[in-house]
Design an enzyme around this catalytic site. Structure first.
Site, PDB file in Angstrom:
ATOM      1  N   HIS A 104      37.790  44.626  38.176  1.00  0.00           N
ATOM      2  CA  HIS A 104      38.219  43.375  38.221  1.00  0.00           C
ATOM      3  C   HIS A 104      39.286  42.848  39.263  1.00  0.00           C
ATOM      4  O   HIS A 104      39.074  42.521  40.447  1.00  0.00           O
ATOM      5  CB  HIS A 104      38.562  42.475  36.959  1.00  0.00           C
ATOM      6  CG  HIS A 104      39.020  41.121  37.145  1.00  0.00           C
ATOM      7  ND1 HIS A 104      40.136  40.391  36.330  1.00  0.00           N
ATOM      8  CD2 HIS A 104      38.616  40.179  37.780  1.00  0.00           C
ATOM      9  CE1 HIS A 104      40.231  39.234  36.745  1.00  0.00           C
ATOM     10  NE2 HIS A 104      39.295  39.008  37.642  1.00  0.00           N
ATOM     11  N   HIS A 123      43.291  41.870  32.087  1.00  0.00           N
ATOM     12  CA  HIS A 123      42.692  40.809  31.462  1.00  0.00           C
ATOM     13  C   HIS A 123      41.479  41.227  30.549  1.00  0.00           C
ATOM     14  O   HIS A 123      40.667  40.658  30.223  1.00  0.00           O
ATOM     15  CB  HIS A 123      42.016  39.534  32.487  1.00  0.00           C
ATOM     16  CG  HIS A 123      42.852  39.603  33.689  1.00  0.00           C
ATOM     17  ND1 HIS A 123      42.820  40.305  34.820  1.00  0.00           N
ATOM     18  CD2 HIS A 123      43.827  38.747  33.921  1.00  0.00           C
ATOM     19  CE1 HIS A 123      43.681  40.021  35.986  1.00  0.00           C
ATOM     20  NE2 HIS A 123      44.450  38.945  35.122  1.00  0.00           N
TER      21      HIS A 123
HETATM   22 FE1  FES Z   1      41.104  44.286  34.733  1.00  0.00          FE
HETATM   23 FE2  FES Z   1      41.408  41.649  35.334  1.00  0.00          FE
HETATM   24  S1  FES Z   1      42.378  43.404  35.972  1.00  0.00           S
HETATM   25  S2  FES Z   1      40.236  42.551  33.624  1.00  0.00           S
END
Ligand code: FES
Length: 174
Positions: A104, A123
């Site tokens: 992500h 997140h």
């Molecule tokens: Fe891992 Fe956003 S950086 S869920």
């Protein structure tokens, strides 16, 4: 009358020049399908090194070993999961390795021995190490990059490639 002939001659000359230029441009950009495919693959692929990560004897079931691949800027984890899994190598087919950079936004993830997942503190995306790094929760939009492994006759474990894009990199797909 003479003036009109000159205009016609000029128009023909102009059109001929335009056609020659167009033909030249087409000739310089036309590729065979094989050439186009090779060029597209060249943009997406990199040559991976075959890097030794550890020996089978170094691993304990469900205890992660920190590694990096294909270079020191790409942290990962080497795992012996205790049962044969997708992409697993070694005598029991249970040794796998993954990037620990969350796809992500690149936060560093940690391994949970309880459910054999990699978990992101950013997140809260979660990835299943028994299912090829499949995402099972969270914001990420792709599965985890899994390192392609092999084991030689002496139990030496090598990484030879990566099956997904490592976070922050533009080109590393097998
Ligand atoms: Fe891992 Fe956003 S950086 S869920």
């Amino acid at each position: 009358m003479k003036c009109n002939r000159l205009v016609d001659a000029g128009r023909r000359q102009f059109l001929r020049g335009g056609m020659m230029a167009t033909a030249g441009a087409v000739a310089s950009t036309v590729m065979t399908p094989e050439q186009a495919k090779a060029q597209a693959q060249g943009l997406a692929r990199v040559d991976y090194p075959a890097n030794r990560l550890a020996n089978v004897a170094d691993l304990e079931v469900n205890e992660p070993l920190d590694v990096s691949y294909p270079d020191p800027d790409s942290p990962g984890v080497l795992l012996k999961l205790g049962q044969a899994v997708e992409g697993g190598v070694g005598p029991d087919g249970d040794i796998v390795a993954f990037s620990v950079l969350c796809p992500h936004k690149g936060w560093m993830m940690s391994y949970s021995a309880d459910d054999k997942t990699l978990n992101c503190p950013g997140h809260h995306s979660r990835f299943d190490c028994e299912s090829g790094g499949q995402q099972i929760w969270g914001h990420a939009t792709s599965n985890l990059a899994q390192f392609q492994l092999s084991v030689d006759d002496d139990g030496e474990i090598f990484a030879n490639g990566v099956d997904e894009l490592i976070y922050g990199r533009l080109s590393n797909v097998l």
